[in-house]
Design an enzyme around this catalytic site. Structure first.
Site, mmCIF file in Angstrom:
data_model
loop_
_atom_site.group_PDB
_atom_site.id
_atom_site.type_symbol
_atom_site.label_atom_id
_atom_site.label_comp_id
_atom_site.label_asym_id
_atom_site.label_seq_id
_atom_site.Cartn_x
_atom_site.Cartn_y
_atom_site.Cartn_z
ATOM 1 N N LYS A 38 100.784 63.215 44.217
ATOM 2 C CA LYS A 38 101.890 62.533 43.532
ATOM 3 C C LYS A 38 103.031 63.494 43.201
ATOM 4 N N THR A 106 94.919 58.657 35.808
ATOM 5 C CA THR A 106 94.701 59.392 37.063
ATOM 6 C C THR A 106 93.227 59.732 37.279
ATOM 7 N N THR A 133 84.160 69.508 36.793
ATOM 8 C CA THR A 133 84.254 70.669 35.910
ATOM 9 C C THR A 133 82.994 70.852 35.069
ATOM 10 N N ASP A 134 82.750 72.098 34.656
ATOM 11 C CA ASP A 134 81.620 72.359 33.746
ATOM 12 C C ASP A 134 81.909 71.831 32.338
ATOM 13 N N GLU A 135 83.183 71.463 32.058
ATOM 14 C CA GLU A 135 83.524 70.993 30.705
ATOM 15 C C GLU A 135 82.840 69.675 30.365
ATOM 16 N N TYR A 158 90.464 65.285 28.311
ATOM 17 C CA TYR A 158 90.364 65.727 29.710
ATOM 18 C C TYR A 158 88.908 65.672 30.190
ATOM 19 N N SER A 159 88.016 66.334 29.449
ATOM 20 C CA SER A 159 86.643 66.420 29.961
ATOM 21 C C SER A 159 85.961 65.051 29.924
ATOM 22 N N ALA A 160 86.343 64.200 28.946
ATOM 23 C CA ALA A 160 85.765 62.850 28.907
ATOM 24 C C ALA A 160 86.215 62.046 30.134
ATOM 25 N N LYS A 162 87.046 63.308 33.064
ATOM 26 C CA LYS A 162 86.347 63.853 34.234
ATOM 27 C C LYS A 162 84.888 63.364 34.237
ATOM 28 N N ASN A 187 85.859 78.021 35.170
ATOM 29 C CA ASN A 187 87.315 78.272 35.192
ATOM 30 C C ASN A 187 87.734 79.044 36.436
ATOM 31 N N LEU A 198 95.408 79.975 30.901
ATOM 32 C CA LEU A 198 95.362 81.274 30.225
ATOM 33 C C LEU A 198 95.789 82.457 31.108
ATOM 34 N N TYR A 215 94.127 81.835 21.184
ATOM 35 C CA TYR A 215 93.730 80.769 20.264
ATOM 36 C C TYR A 215 92.576 81.230 19.363
ATOM 37 N N ASP A 289 94.120 77.548 16.456
ATOM 38 C CA ASP A 289 93.125 77.210 17.477
ATOM 39 C C ASP A 289 93.389 75.832 18.088
HETATM 40 P P1 NAD Z 1 96.326 71.274 39.177
HETATM 41 O O1 NAD Z 1 96.778 70.661 37.903
HETATM 42 O O2 NAD Z 1 96.844 72.617 39.557
HETATM 43 O O3 NAD Z 1 96.671 70.307 40.396
HETATM 44 C C1 NAD Z 1 96.447 68.914 40.318
HETATM 45 C C2 NAD Z 1 97.170 68.284 41.507
HETATM 46 O O4 NAD Z 1 96.904 66.876 41.463
HETATM 47 C C3 NAD Z 1 98.693 68.469 41.474
HETATM 48 O O5 NAD Z 1 99.169 68.821 42.743
HETATM 49 C C4 NAD Z 1 99.214 67.104 41.045
HETATM 50 O O6 NAD Z 1 100.502 66.806 41.541
HETATM 51 C C5 NAD Z 1 98.143 66.182 41.648
HETATM 52 N N1 NAD Z 1 98.069 64.887 40.946
HETATM 53 C C6 NAD Z 1 98.015 64.684 39.606
HETATM 54 N N2 NAD Z 1 97.997 63.358 39.343
HETATM 55 C C7 NAD Z 1 98.025 62.719 40.556
HETATM 56 C C8 NAD Z 1 98.018 61.362 40.945
HETATM 57 N N3 NAD Z 1 98.011 60.369 40.040
HETATM 58 N N4 NAD Z 1 98.030 61.075 42.266
HETATM 59 C C9 NAD Z 1 98.069 62.062 43.201
HETATM 60 N N5 NAD Z 1 98.104 63.373 42.887
HETATM 61 C C10 NAD Z 1 98.067 63.698 41.570
HETATM 62 O O7 NAD Z 1 94.739 71.247 39.113
HETATM 63 P P2 NAD Z 1 93.687 72.309 39.667
HETATM 64 O O8 NAD Z 1 93.506 73.373 38.652
HETATM 65 O O9 NAD Z 1 94.026 72.648 41.065
HETATM 66 O O10 NAD Z 1 92.360 71.406 39.621
HETATM 67 C C11 NAD Z 1 91.991 70.615 40.747
HETATM 68 C C12 NAD Z 1 90.715 69.866 40.415
HETATM 69 O O11 NAD Z 1 89.693 70.786 40.087
HETATM 70 C C13 NAD Z 1 90.840 68.915 39.226
HETATM 71 O O12 NAD Z 1 90.111 67.753 39.520
HETATM 72 C C14 NAD Z 1 90.191 69.669 38.070
HETATM 73 O O13 NAD Z 1 89.626 68.784 37.140
HETATM 74 C C15 NAD Z 1 89.127 70.456 38.814
HETATM 75 N N6 NAD Z 1 88.730 71.720 38.177
HETATM 76 C C16 NAD Z 1 89.690 72.672 37.915
HETATM 77 C C17 NAD Z 1 89.285 73.878 37.367
HETATM 78 C C18 NAD Z 1 90.273 74.977 37.047
HETATM 79 O O14 NAD Z 1 89.871 75.992 36.463
HETATM 80 N N7 NAD Z 1 91.528 74.871 37.413
HETATM 81 C C19 NAD Z 1 87.935 74.108 37.093
HETATM 82 C C20 NAD Z 1 87.020 73.095 37.353
HETATM 83 C C21 NAD Z 1 87.429 71.911 37.929
HETATM 84 O O1 DAU Z 2 85.950 75.133 32.750
HETATM 85 C C1 DAU Z 2 86.721 74.512 33.734
HETATM 86 C C2 DAU Z 2 88.070 74.103 33.181
HETATM 87 O O2 DAU Z 2 88.824 75.305 33.016
HETATM 88 C C3 DAU Z 2 88.823 73.132 34.079
HETATM 89 O O3 DAU Z 2 88.107 71.931 34.156
HETATM 90 C C4 DAU Z 2 90.238 72.869 33.549
HETATM 91 O O4 DAU Z 2 90.946 72.056 34.476
HETATM 92 C C5 DAU Z 2 90.950 74.195 33.398
HETATM 93 O O5 DAU Z 2 92.219 73.985 32.820
HETATM 94 C C6 DAU Z 2 90.129 75.149 32.524
HETATM 95 O O6 DAU Z 2 90.099 74.675 31.156
HETATM 96 P P1 DAU Z 2 90.242 75.673 29.907
HETATM 97 O O7 DAU Z 2 90.670 74.910 28.732
HETATM 98 O O8 DAU Z 2 89.015 76.520 29.765
HETATM 99 O O9 DAU Z 2 91.417 76.635 30.501
HETATM 100 P P2 DAU Z 2 92.695 77.277 29.785
HETATM 101 O O10 DAU Z 2 93.269 78.251 30.767
HETATM 102 O O11 DAU Z 2 93.589 76.274 29.186
HETATM 103 O O12 DAU Z 2 92.047 78.113 28.596
HETATM 104 C C7 DAU Z 2 91.073 79.126 28.819
HETATM 105 C C8 DAU Z 2 90.642 79.661 27.460
HETATM 106 O O13 DAU Z 2 91.738 80.388 26.881
HETATM 107 C C9 DAU Z 2 90.297 78.588 26.451
HETATM 108 O O14 DAU Z 2 89.244 79.055 25.633
HETATM 109 C C10 DAU Z 2 91.575 78.421 25.611
HETATM 110 C C11 DAU Z 2 92.155 79.821 25.630
HETATM 111 N N1 DAU Z 2 93.636 79.919 25.600
HETATM 112 C C12 DAU Z 2 94.357 79.174 26.482
HETATM 113 C C13 DAU Z 2 95.730 79.241 26.518
HETATM 114 C C14 DAU Z 2 96.540 78.394 27.471
HETATM 115 C C15 DAU Z 2 94.268 80.812 24.732
HETATM 116 O O15 DAU Z 2 93.597 81.512 23.954
HETATM 117 N N2 DAU Z 2 95.626 80.894 24.780
HETATM 118 C C16 DAU Z 2 96.405 80.143 25.609
HETATM 119 O O16 DAU Z 2 97.655 80.252 25.568
#
Ligand code: NAD
Ligand code: DAU
Length: 352
Positions: A38, A106, A133-135, A158-160, A162, A187, A198, A215, A289
């Site tokens: 999208k 979504t 995700t592990d969340e 978010y995690s709910a 997923k 992550n 982060l 945080y 936090d």
């Molecule tokens: P991201 O936010 O970087 O990318 C998400 C992508 O989905 C974007 O390109 C966005 O445009 C697209 N998108 C969002 N809503 C949409 C919709 N309604 N229709 C079509 N496209 C849409 O996310 P990411 O970090 O690459 O994560 C990808 C997947 O992996 C997610 O499902 C996330 O839950 C999962 N995941 C991510 C992490 C992480 O650490 N980043 C860890 C575990 C699982």
């Molecule tokens: O565990 C998998 C998940 O990891 C994915 O499902 C999510 O899509 C992905 O966003 C990520 O979630 P987190 O909440 O763990 O990631 P984030 O990078 O937001 O934060 C990582 C840790 O750092 C978390 O404990 C919060 C903390 N944090 C985050 C930000 C953005 C800070 O302390 N400061 C910050 O500015």
């Protein structure tokens, strides 16, 4: 399995774009990839410019919202989709706390639309792989690991959302016999990650001499997985994983947040020192936090290791250094995505 037309959803995001590059540039897949995205604030088609140029016959981008069931069905028909790797999601926990609705739409309704389209093409459909995700497992105390049998206990919108999508995927296998696999991973970090998360946020702020927000007490623990290792794990599950099964994916790299921030500071001091020679660690700022902040995630991925022979290749030290170098060398990418919505979000979240 002989996939000809693979639909990758969310392929312009962080993990999706790395996955498409892994399959095509890495020579792991010989068919065609249809990337449906999208293009929310997190999606950037320029992530795949090189792929678009190199594989004009085997890579197609379609700007489609997975919440639009009619368009999704059309896509399945037009491209004769025979497998899906589903990444598209709203992915940032902090955003889900402020504005949960798009996460529900979504992550739940979008997944439902994709499952329905796959079900309607059961005759040719080979696999629906759902990236989760592990969340979904909630929060751990000081010890223990999430296994595939850990009960779901999601704590953020978010995690709910997923968790709900995982249940739908599982139910479509049980009820309709749809061939499915699910992966729940820790992550990710690496190139092309949107700098609200982060690691890229801290890298960019450190390079620009801005405050480094940590945080709470900074002692929350996450397990970190280099994105290319994640892509390899997903592809291995898609090819060899048992249908209807769930696989945990982890990076063997548990780390307290404050330690990560310090490690980034030390790398930035070394490869991009401040003009006045000030140490980056001085920029560390403890802030309020996150509500409902999960204390610790740690993942047991022995099933994936034992059954499919996968384990992560990157160590956190080498992966983090590569990631800092990537952000240093890709200032144009950073500038591009820092316009528009991104800027508004940063202003709302951190002040201008
Ligand atoms: P991201 O936010 O970087 O990318 C998400 C992508 O989905 C974007 O390109 C966005 O445009 C697209 N998108 C969002 N809503 C949409 C919709 N309604 N229709 C079509 N496209 C849409 O996310 P990411 O970090 O690459 O994560 C990808 C997947 O992996 C997610 O499902 C996330 O839950 C999962 N995941 C991510 C992490 C992480 O650490 N980043 C860890 C575990 C699982
Ligand atoms: O565990 C998998 C998940 O990891 C994915 O499902 C999510 O899509 C992905 O966003 C990520 O979630 P987190 O909440 O763990 O990631 P984030 O990078 O937001 O934060 C990582 C840790 O750092 C978390 O404990 C919060 C903390 N944090 C985050 C930000 C953005 C800070 O302390 N400061 C910050 O500015």
């Amino acid at each position: 399995m002989d996939i000809k037309n693979l639909l990758v959803t969310g392929g312009c995001g962080f993990i999706g774009s790395n996955f498409i590059a892994y399959l095509l540039a890495g020579g792991h897949f010989n068919g065609k990839i249809i990337n449906c995205d999208k293009l929310t604030y997190a999606g950037n088609p320029a992530n795949l410019d090189a792929i678009n140029n190199k594989f004009p016959d085997r890579y197609v981008f379609q700007k489609v919202d997975i919440c639009d069931g009619d368009l999704i069905r059309e896509l399945f028909d037009r491209y004769e989709i025979d497998a899906v790797c589903h990444f598209a999601a709203e992915s940032h926990v902090d955003r889900s706390i402020k504005r949960p609705e798009s996460f529900i739409q979504t992550n739940i309704m979008g997944t439902f639309n994709l499952l329905e389209a796959a079900r309607a093409h059961a005759d040719r459909f080979q696999l629906f792989h759902h990236v989760s995700t592990d969340e979904v497992y909630g929060s751990l105390g000081a010890t223990g690991y999430f296994t595939e049998e850990t009960p779901y206990r999601p704590n953020s919108p978010y995690s709910a959302s997923k968790a709900a999508s995982d249940h739908l995927v599982r139910a479509y296998h049980e009820t309709y016999g749809l061939p499915t696999t699910i992966s729940n991973c820790s992550n990710n970090y690496g190139p092309f990650q949107f700098p609200e998360k982060l690691i890229p946020l801290i890298i960019l702020n450190a390079m620009e001499g801005k405050a480094l927000p940590v945080y709470g007490d900074g002692r929350n623990v996450r397990d970190w997985l280099y994105v290319e290792d994640h892509c390899e794990a997903i592809w291995s599950i898609m090819q060899k994983g048992k249908r209807s099964e769930t696989y945990n994916i982890g990076g063997n790299s548990e780390m307290e947040n404050i330690r990560i921030v310090e490690m980034i500071c030390d790398i930035v001091d070394e490869i991009h020192p401040a003009a006045d020679g000030a140490a980056c660690r001085k920029l560390i700022t403890y802030v309020k936090d996150r509500p409902g902040h999960d204390r610790r995630y740690a993942i047991d991925f022995s099933k994936l290791q034992k059954d499919l022979g996968w384990k992560p290749k990157e160590t956190f030290g080498t992966g983090l250094r590569k990631t800092v170098e990537w952000y240093l060398e890709n200032g144009n990418w950073v500038e591009q995505i820092r316009s528009g919505d991104y800027q508004k979000w940063i202003e709302e979240h951190y002040g201008s």
